[in-house]
Enzyme design. Structure first.
Site, PDB file in Angstrom:
ATOM      1  N   GLN A 251       0.833  -1.204   0.000  1.00 47.37           N
ATOM      2  CA  GLN A 251       0.000   0.000   0.000  1.00 47.37           C
ATOM      3  C   GLN A 251       0.868   1.255   0.000  1.00 47.37           C
ATOM      4  OE1 GLN A 251      -3.028   0.329  -0.623  1.00 47.37           O
ATOM      5  NE2 GLN A 251      -3.931  -1.673  -0.247  1.00 47.37           N
ATOM      6  N   TYR A 278      -5.836 -13.229  -1.069  1.00 45.94           N
ATOM      7  CA  TYR A 278      -5.118 -12.140  -1.746  1.00 45.94           C
ATOM      8  C   TYR A 278      -4.252 -11.436  -0.698  1.00 45.94           C
ATOM      9  CZ  TYR A 278      -9.185 -12.719  -4.885  1.00 45.94           C
ATOM     10  OH  TYR A 278     -10.188 -13.229  -5.675  1.00 45.94           O
ATOM     11  N   ASP A 299      -1.719 -16.270  -1.252  1.00 44.66           N
ATOM     12  CA  ASP A 299      -1.453 -15.328  -2.343  1.00 44.66           C
ATOM     13  C   ASP A 299      -0.722 -16.064  -3.462  1.00 44.66           C
ATOM     14  OD1 ASP A 299      -1.618 -12.094  -2.556  1.00 44.66           O
ATOM     15  OD2 ASP A 299       0.060 -12.847  -3.740  1.00 44.66           O
ATOM     16  N   ASP A 341      -8.987  -9.005   0.218  1.00 45.16           N
ATOM     17  CA  ASP A 341      -8.551  -7.684  -0.249  1.00 45.16           C
ATOM     18  C   ASP A 341      -8.126  -7.875  -1.708  1.00 45.16           C
ATOM     19  OD1 ASP A 341      -7.632  -5.144  -0.621  1.00 45.16           O
ATOM     20  OD2 ASP A 341      -5.959  -5.277   0.782  1.00 45.16           O
ATOM     21  N   CYS A 368     -10.618  -1.802  -3.124  1.00 41.61           N
ATOM     22  CA  CYS A 368     -10.100  -0.535  -3.655  1.00 41.61           C
ATOM     23  C   CYS A 368     -10.972  -0.050  -4.808  1.00 41.61           C
ATOM     24  CB  CYS A 368      -8.649  -0.700  -4.115  1.00 41.61           C
ATOM     25  SG  CYS A 368      -8.449  -1.914  -5.430  1.00 41.61           S
TER      26      CYS A 368
END
Length: 410
Positions: A251, A278, A299, A341, A368
Site C-alpha cells: 500500500q 489475496y 497469495d 482484499d 479498492c
C-alpha cells in the site's frame, strides 16, 4: 467533428472524480468541476458518453480550492473535507446502483496526511527530467516537485541528473516513513553491468539500494535483480512491520492503510481459523494473529509470500501460515472468518463460489473499487449473507480513489 465549448451545470461527482451534467443531448462528464458549479467545458467529440475538461468556472462551489494541475490528482481542486464527503457518496451510489441495496455508509476515515503521503512513485526518465507516466497530453510532463510523494523521495529526486540514469527508461522509488530510507529500481533492458553508472548516481543521490527490473507488459512481471545496497526497507502498517521493495506490491499510504487494517481485524472478531485471501505479505493476516488460533495467508505472488514469512518469523507470529495459491482454488475446511482484499477487478466467480461453499460465517471485504465491491456484496446478500458496517477509508487524498472496509455475516 471538432471539440465543442459548452456551458454546463454540474449535478454531482461520479466515480473517477468527474462532474456529471446533462444537456438536450444527454449526459456529459466533466473533469475539474464540482457539484453545484456552472462551468465552461471543452467537450471532446466521440462515441459513447461525452467527456470534457473544465476551461472556466463561471459559478464556483464554496468547496473549490486552488490545487496543482497534475495528471496524478483529479480532486485537488476540492477542499479536503469535501473530498471525504464525495468519496462516501461514491460508495453509497455503488451500493444503490450496482448492489441494489439501501444501506448506511459511515463517514470516510481521513488519511492522516493530505499531501506527501505516497511511499512509492514511478517516473519516465527523459532528457528534460523525470516525468509522469500518466500523461494527458502527447508529451511526458516533467515532474519537478511532486506534492504527493514522501519528503524522502522528493529529496532524492532533487539530486538526480536524468542523463546519469542512462540507459534506464524509467525509475521507481519506495520510501519508508518508519526509517526515512529510500530504495530505487531502474527499469530498462540489458545486463546489470550497463546500469552501474546509473546505480552509483542513485546511491550518491541518497538511496540505500538499487535494483534492476526488465520492462514488462505486466508491472514488474519480469525478473528483478539487486545491483547495489539493500533490496528493501522496513515499514509499519498498523501493528505490523514488513519489508517493502521498489517493485513489489504494498500500500502506498502506510499510515492510512494501517488504520484500515486495524479496522478489518476488529471486524473479523476472534475464532479458531481465519484466512486472508489475496493476502500478499500478510499485513492484514498478521493483524488477525492475536485473535485466532491460526491464520492462513494465501497469495499467488512468491515475492510477497517470502517477505511475509520472513516478517512473521522475525516478530514471532508462529500461528500464521503462508500458502501459495490462487484465491479461486481456495478449498480449506474449518474456517471461521475469511478476509479478502482483492485487486481492482474484485473476486473472480470461482473465489465467490469457494467462499459460499466454505464453513466461514463471516467475510471481511476490503476493496479498492466500490463498483466491483458492490457487485460482489450484492451477490453475497442475494445468497443469504447480511451486510454489516461499511466504512470508506481515504488512502489517496487529492484523487477520486476510495477504499471500502466492510463485513458480511451469514
Amino acid at each position: 467533428m471538432s471539440d465543442a465549448l459548452l456551458t454546463l451545470e454540474i449535478e454531482k461527482l461520479v466515480a473517477g472524480g468527474l462532474g456529471l451534467s446533462r444537456d438536450e443531448s444527454g449526459v456529459v462528464l466533466v473533469r475539474g468541476a464540482l457539484p453545484g458549479e456552472r462551468v465552461e467545458a471543452e467537450i471532446r467529440a466521440g462515441r459513447g458518453v461525452r467527456q470534457g475538461v473544465t476551461r472556466r468556472v463561471l459559478t464556483p462551489s464554496p468547496d473549490r480550492v486552488d490545487g496543482p494541475d497534475l495528471p496524478t490528482v483529479d480532486l485537488a481542486h476540492a477542499a479536503y473535507p469535501a473530498q471525504l464527503a464525495y468519496k462516501r457518496g461514491f460508495v453509497e451510489e455503488a451500493l444503490t446502483r450496482i448492489a441494489k441495496l439501501r444501506h448506511p455508509v459511515a463517514e470516510t476515515v481521513p488519511s492522516p496526511r493530505e499531501w506527501r503521503y505516497r511511499n512509492t512513485a514511478q517516473y519516465l526518465v527523459t532528457p528534460a527530467g523525470l516525468a509522469y507516466r500518466e500523461r494527458r497530453g502527447a508529451s511526458p510532463l516533467v515532474v519537478g516537485q511532486d506534492p504527493l510523494v514522501m519528503e524522502a523521495i522528493q529529496a532524492v529526486m532533487d539530486r538526480i541528473d536524468p542523463e546519469q540514469l542512462d540507459p534506464a527508461t524509467e525509475v521507481a522509488f519506495r520510501a519508508s516513513r518508519l526509517t526515512g530510507e529510500v530504495v530505487a529500481a531502474l527499469i530498462g533492458a540489458g545486463e546489470p553491468r550497463v546500469f552501474l553508472r546509473a546505480s552509483d548516481h542513485l546511491m550518491d543521490a541518497g538511496v540505500v539500494g538499487v535494483s534492476l527490473a526488465e520492462p514488462a507488459g505486466r508491472r514488474f512481471g519480469a525478473a528483478v535483480r539487486l545491483i547495489a545496497g539493500e533490496a528493501e526497507v522496513q515499514e509499519t502498517f498498523g501493528r505490523v512491520q514488513v519489508g517493502v521493495t521498489a517493485t513489489g506490491f504494498a500500500q502506498v499510504n502506510p499510515e492510512a492503510a494501517g488504520l484500515a487494517y486495524l479496522r478489518a481485524a476488529e471486524l473479523a472478531g476472534q475464532g479458531t481459523h481465519a484466512v486472508d485471501l489475496y493476502g500478499g505479505s500478510g499485513a492484514i493476516g498478521r493483524h488477525l494473529s492475536p485473535s485466532f488460533t491460526r491464520v492462513t495467508v494465501l497469495d499467488s505472488a512468491p515475492e510477497a509470500l517470502a517477505r511475509g514469512r520472513q516478517a512473521a518469523a522475525l516478530s514471532g507470529e508462529r500461528n500464521v501460515t503462508y500458502r501459495s495459491g490462487d484465491a479461486a482454488r481456495f478449498s480449506e475446511i474449518g474456517v471461521d472468518v475469511i478476509v479478502v482484499d482483492p485487486p481492482r477487478a474484485g473476486l473472480e466467480p470461482e473465489a465467490r463460489e469457494h467462499i459460499q461453499a466454505s464453513t466461514a460465517d463471516r467475510l471481511v471485504y476490503v476493496s479498492c473499487d466500490p463498483a466491483t465491491w458492490a457487485r460482489d456484496v450484492g451477490g453475497f446478500v442475494q445468497r443469504g449473507w447480511k451486510l454489516g458496517s461499511v466504512t470508506p477509508h481515504d488512502f489517496y487524498p487529492q484523487t477520486s480513489h476510495v477504499e471500502v472496509i466492510s463485513v458480511l455475516d451469514r
